[in-house]
Scaffold this motif. Structure first.
Motif, PDB file in Angstrom:
ATOM      1  N   THR A  55       0.813  -1.213   0.000  1.00 11.45           N
ATOM      2  CA  THR A  55       0.000   0.000   0.000  1.00 11.45           C
ATOM      3  C   THR A  55       0.847   1.263   0.000  1.00 11.45           C
ATOM      4  O   THR A  55       0.527   2.230  -0.685  1.00 11.45           O
ATOM      5  CB  THR A  55      -0.928   0.016   1.235  1.00 11.45           C
ATOM      6  N   GLN A  56       1.923   1.269   0.771  1.00 11.72           N
ATOM      7  CA  GLN A  56       2.733   2.482   0.952  1.00 11.72           C
ATOM      8  C   GLN A  56       3.664   2.783  -0.219  1.00 11.72           C
ATOM      9  O   GLN A  56       4.253   3.860  -0.267  1.00 11.72           O
ATOM     10  CB  GLN A  56       3.554   2.360   2.235  1.00 11.72           C
ATOM     11  N   LEU A  57       3.821   1.842  -1.156  1.00  9.29           N
ATOM     12  CA  LEU A  57       4.756   2.048  -2.270  1.00  9.29           C
ATOM     13  C   LEU A  57       4.104   2.884  -3.374  1.00  9.29           C
ATOM     14  O   LEU A  57       3.312   2.383  -4.160  1.00  9.29           O
ATOM     15  CB  LEU A  57       5.229   0.717  -2.841  1.00  9.29           C
ATOM     16  N   GLN A  58       4.470   4.138  -3.425  1.00 14.02           N
ATOM     17  CA  GLN A  58       3.990   5.030  -4.472  1.00 14.02           C
ATOM     18  C   GLN A  58       4.841   4.805  -5.728  1.00 14.02           C
ATOM     19  O   GLN A  58       5.934   4.246  -5.649  1.00 14.02           O
ATOM     20  CB  GLN A  58       4.117   6.487  -4.010  1.00 14.02           C
ATOM     21  N   PRO A  59       4.370   5.205  -6.914  1.00 17.02           N
ATOM     22  CA  PRO A  59       5.190   5.053  -8.121  1.00 17.02           C
ATOM     23  C   PRO A  59       6.576   5.665  -7.937  1.00 17.02           C
ATOM     24  O   PRO A  59       6.719   6.775  -7.422  1.00 17.02           O
ATOM     25  CB  PRO A  59       4.386   5.801  -9.189  1.00 17.02           C
ATOM     26  N   GLY A  60       7.593   4.895  -8.289  1.00 18.09           N
ATOM     27  CA  GLY A  60       8.975   5.315  -8.145  1.00 18.09           C
ATOM     28  C   GLY A  60       9.623   4.820  -6.863  1.00 18.09           C
ATOM     29  O   GLY A  60      10.811   5.012  -6.659  1.00 18.09           O
ATOM     30  N   MET A  61       8.845   4.138  -6.001  1.00 18.54           N
ATOM     31  CA  MET A  61       9.389   3.639  -4.740  1.00 18.54           C
ATOM     32  C   MET A  61       9.650   2.141  -4.825  1.00 18.54           C
ATOM     33  O   MET A  61       8.990   1.426  -5.568  1.00 18.54           O
ATOM     34  CB  MET A  61       8.418   3.921  -3.584  1.00 18.54           C
ATOM     35  N   SER A  62      10.618   1.696  -4.019  1.00 21.02           N
ATOM     36  CA  SER A  62      10.982   0.279  -3.966  1.00 21.02           C
ATOM     37  C   SER A  62      10.974  -0.209  -2.527  1.00 21.02           C
ATOM     38  O   SER A  62      11.088   0.579  -1.593  1.00 21.02           O
ATOM     39  CB  SER A  62      12.386   0.052  -4.534  1.00 21.02           C
ATOM     40  N   LEU A  63      10.891  -1.511  -2.393  1.00 17.15           N
ATOM     41  CA  LEU A  63      10.954  -2.172  -1.095  1.00 17.15           C
ATOM     42  C   LEU A  63      11.843  -3.392  -1.266  1.00 17.15           C
ATOM     43  O   LEU A  63      11.747  -4.100  -2.275  1.00 17.15           O
ATOM     44  CB  LEU A  63       9.545  -2.596  -0.664  1.00 17.15           C
ATOM     45  N   THR A  64      12.717  -3.625  -0.301  1.00 13.97           N
ATOM     46  CA  THR A  64      13.551  -4.822  -0.304  1.00 13.97           C
ATOM     47  C   THR A  64      13.183  -5.633   0.919  1.00 13.97           C
ATOM     48  O   THR A  64      13.141  -5.106   2.026  1.00 13.97           O
ATOM     49  CB  THR A  64      15.044  -4.470  -0.278  1.00 13.97           C
ATOM     50  N   LEU A  65      12.901  -6.908   0.719  1.00 13.42           N
ATOM     51  CA  LEU A  65      12.583  -7.793   1.828  1.00 13.42           C
ATOM     52  C   LEU A  65      13.388  -9.066   1.695  1.00 13.42           C
ATOM     53  O   LEU A  65      13.982  -9.326   0.649  1.00 13.42           O
ATOM     54  CB  LEU A  65      11.082  -8.096   1.878  1.00 13.42           C
ATOM     55  N   LYS A  66      13.418  -9.844   2.751  1.00 14.30           N
ATOM     56  CA  LYS A  66      14.179 -11.095   2.739  1.00 14.30           C
ATOM     57  C   LYS A  66      13.196 -12.261   2.586  1.00 14.30           C
ATOM     58  O   LYS A  66      12.220 -12.360   3.317  1.00 14.30           O
ATOM     59  CB  LYS A  66      14.979 -11.235   4.024  1.00 14.30           C
ATOM     60  N   TRP A  67      13.468 -13.136   1.633  1.00  9.88           N
ATOM     61  CA  TRP A  67      12.650 -14.317   1.379  1.00  9.88           C
ATOM     62  C   TRP A  67      13.589 -15.471   1.039  1.00  9.88           C
ATOM     63  O   TRP A  67      14.428 -15.342   0.155  1.00  9.88           O
ATOM     64  CB  TRP A  67      11.676 -14.040   0.231  1.00  9.88           C
ATOM     65  N   ARG A  68      13.469 -16.559   1.781  1.00  8.63           N
ATOM     66  CA  ARG A  68      14.337 -17.724   1.611  1.00  8.63           C
ATOM     67  C   ARG A  68      15.815 -17.353   1.682  1.00  8.63           C
ATOM     68  O   ARG A  68      16.655 -17.881   0.955  1.00  8.63           O
ATOM     69  CB  ARG A  68      14.033 -18.444   0.307  1.00  8.63           C
ATOM     70  N   GLY A  69      16.118 -16.394   2.524  1.00 10.94           N
ATOM     71  CA  GLY A  69      17.505 -15.986   2.735  1.00 10.94           C
ATOM     72  C   GLY A  69      18.066 -15.073   1.662  1.00 10.94           C
ATOM     73  O   GLY A  69      19.258 -14.763   1.680  1.00 10.94           O
ATOM     74  N   LYS A  70      17.229 -14.625   0.737  1.00  9.93           N
ATOM     75  CA  LYS A  70      17.696 -13.757  -0.347  1.00  9.93           C
ATOM     76  C   LYS A  70      16.883 -12.469  -0.359  1.00  9.93           C
ATOM     77  O   LYS A  70      15.715 -12.471   0.003  1.00  9.93           O
ATOM     78  CB  LYS A  70      17.526 -14.457  -1.696  1.00  9.93           C
ATOM     79  N   PRO A  71      17.498 -11.377  -0.830  1.00  7.87           N
ATOM     80  CA  PRO A  71      16.723 -10.141  -0.947  1.00  7.87           C
ATOM     81  C   PRO A  71      15.770 -10.228  -2.145  1.00  7.87           C
ATOM     82  O   PRO A  71      16.091 -10.827  -3.170  1.00  7.87           O
ATOM     83  CB  PRO A  71      17.793  -9.075  -1.185  1.00  7.87           C
ATOM     84  N   VAL A  72      14.593  -9.657  -1.975  1.00 10.61           N
ATOM     85  CA  VAL A  72      13.620  -9.557  -3.060  1.00 10.61           C
ATOM     86  C   VAL A  72      13.292  -8.082  -3.222  1.00 10.61           C
ATOM     87  O   VAL A  72      13.001  -7.388  -2.241  1.00 10.61           O
ATOM     88  CB  VAL A  72      12.347 -10.371  -2.754  1.00 10.61           C
ATOM     89  N   PHE A  73      13.377  -7.607  -4.464  1.00  3.99           N
ATOM     90  CA  PHE A  73      13.045  -6.224  -4.776  1.00  3.99           C
ATOM     91  C   PHE A  73      11.605  -6.161  -5.257  1.00  3.99           C
ATOM     92  O   PHE A  73      11.218  -6.894  -6.172  1.00  3.99           O
ATOM     93  CB  PHE A  73      13.945  -5.675  -5.894  1.00  3.99           C
ATOM     94  N   ILE A  74      10.827  -5.257  -4.666  1.00  2.24           N
ATOM     95  CA  ILE A  74       9.481  -4.959  -5.153  1.00  2.24           C
ATOM     96  C   ILE A  74       9.507  -3.490  -5.540  1.00  2.24           C
ATOM     97  O   ILE A  74       9.811  -2.626  -4.715  1.00  2.24           O
ATOM     98  CB  ILE A  74       8.410  -5.208  -4.075  1.00  2.24           C
ATOM     99  N   ARG A  75       9.205  -3.220  -6.787  1.00  2.00           N
ATOM    100  CA  ARG A  75       9.262  -1.841  -7.285  1.00  2.00           C
ATOM    101  C   ARG A  75       7.949  -1.461  -7.934  1.00  2.00           C
ATOM    102  O   ARG A  75       7.418  -2.196  -8.768  1.00  2.00           O
ATOM    103  CB  ARG A  75      10.385  -1.694  -8.313  1.00  2.00           C
ATOM    104  N   ASN A  76       7.430  -0.312  -7.535  1.00  2.00           N
ATOM    105  CA  ASN A  76       6.261   0.289  -8.175  1.00  2.00           C
ATOM    106  C   ASN A  76       6.821   1.270  -9.202  1.00  2.00           C
ATOM    107  O   ASN A  76       7.220   2.382  -8.865  1.00  2.00           O
ATOM    108  CB  ASN A  76       5.384   0.984  -7.142  1.00  2.00           C
ATOM    109  N   ARG A  77       6.889   0.822 -10.438  1.00  2.00           N
ATOM    110  CA  ARG A  77       7.552   1.608 -11.480  1.00  2.00           C
ATOM    111  C   ARG A  77       6.698   2.791 -11.940  1.00  2.00           C
ATOM    112  O   ARG A  77       5.472   2.725 -11.959  1.00  2.00           O
ATOM    113  CB  ARG A  77       7.883   0.725 -12.684  1.00  2.00           C
ATOM    114  N   THR A  78       7.383   3.830 -12.359  1.00  2.00           N
ATOM    115  CA  THR A  78       6.713   5.006 -12.919  1.00  2.00           C
ATOM    116  C   THR A  78       6.340   4.719 -14.371  1.00  2.00           C
ATOM    117  O   THR A  78       6.915   3.818 -15.004  1.00  2.00           O
ATOM    118  CB  THR A  78       7.642   6.235 -12.864  1.00  2.00           C
ATOM    119  N   PRO A  79       5.405   5.481 -14.930  1.00  2.00           N
ATOM    120  CA  PRO A  79       5.079   5.299 -16.353  1.00  2.00           C
ATOM    121  C   PRO A  79       6.300   5.469 -17.264  1.00  2.00           C
ATOM    122  O   PRO A  79       6.440   4.769 -18.266  1.00  2.00           O
ATOM    123  CB  PRO A  79       4.024   6.379 -16.620  1.00  2.00           C
ATOM    124  N   GLU A  80       7.211   6.357 -16.892  1.00  2.00           N
ATOM    125  CA  GLU A  80       8.414   6.570 -17.703  1.00  2.00           C
ATOM    126  C   GLU A  80       9.306   5.322 -17.677  1.00  2.00           C
ATOM    127  O   GLU A  80       9.900   4.950 -18.710  1.00  2.00           O
ATOM    128  CB  GLU A  80       9.205   7.783 -17.191  1.00  2.00           C
TER     129      GLU A  80
END
Length: 187
Positions: A55-80
């Motif tokens: 919910t908090q990820l606005q366009p252009g923002m990213s979140l990094t979390l740990k899953w199975r011991g590895k980082p996972v990037f979640i990015r809400n990309r901008t239209p550009e």
């Protein structure tokens, strides 16, 4: 003795059966710790899948979390960023395969095959491990505005596709699904 003769059970028959049953129970009790130790640890099971509120990820923002011991990037990309990724011809890519666990293994590395799917093209979810030597790339960096691995100079674009440097493959897209408009389950 003929086939029609019946045999009365004796005390000896009972002892054979009782001894056999006790032996079977004893063998099971002896083997159980060895069988039980092969099960995954509770912490491993907990990491099998993870739900994330985006919910908090606005366009252009990213979140990094740990899953199975590895980082996972979640990015809400901008239209550009989406348009820049769509504009890249497959022939220019170092790795033409999508590397998306949600699609067939031979899916092309188009922006649509790397993003979260129809209606959610702005979402990009990837395992944040450089495919060269396993480093963690920096986000919103490099020559293509995506990710940059400073260890050996691999550059990824805004769809997580390798474009320059020694990395041989695109960043992996793990199995995931949106369980609601604001929650994604990875794994």
């Amino acid at each position: 003795m003929s086939a029609t003769d019946t045999h009365e059970p004796t005390r000896r028959d009972f002892l054979y059966i009782a001894t056999g049953m006790a032996g079977a129970v004893g063998a099971g009790a002896f083997a159980w710790p060895f069988i039980d130790q092969m099960r995954p640890d509770a912490s491993t099971l907990a990491l099998a899948s993870v739900e994330v509120d985006v919910t908090q990820l606005q366009p252009g923002m990213s979140l990094t979390l740990k899953w199975r011991g590895k980082p996972v990037f979640i990015r809400n990309r901008t239209p550009e960023e989406i348009e820049a990724a769509k504009a890249v011809p497959i022939a220019e890519l170092k790795d033409p395969v999508a590397r998306n666990n949600n699609l067939p293994a031979d899916a092309p590395a188009t922006d649509a095959d790397r993003a979260a799917g129809e209606g959610k093209e702005n979402w990009l979810i990837m395992v944040g491990v450089c495919t060269h030597l396993g480093c963690v790339p920096l986000g919103q960096a490099g020559d293509f505005g995506g990710w940059f691995c400073p260890c050996h100079g691999s550059h990824y674009d805004t769809a997580g596709r390798v474009r320059k440097g020694p990395a041989p493959e695109n960043l992996l897209v793990p199995t995931f699904a949106f369980v609601s408009d604001t929650k994604v389950r990875i794994g």
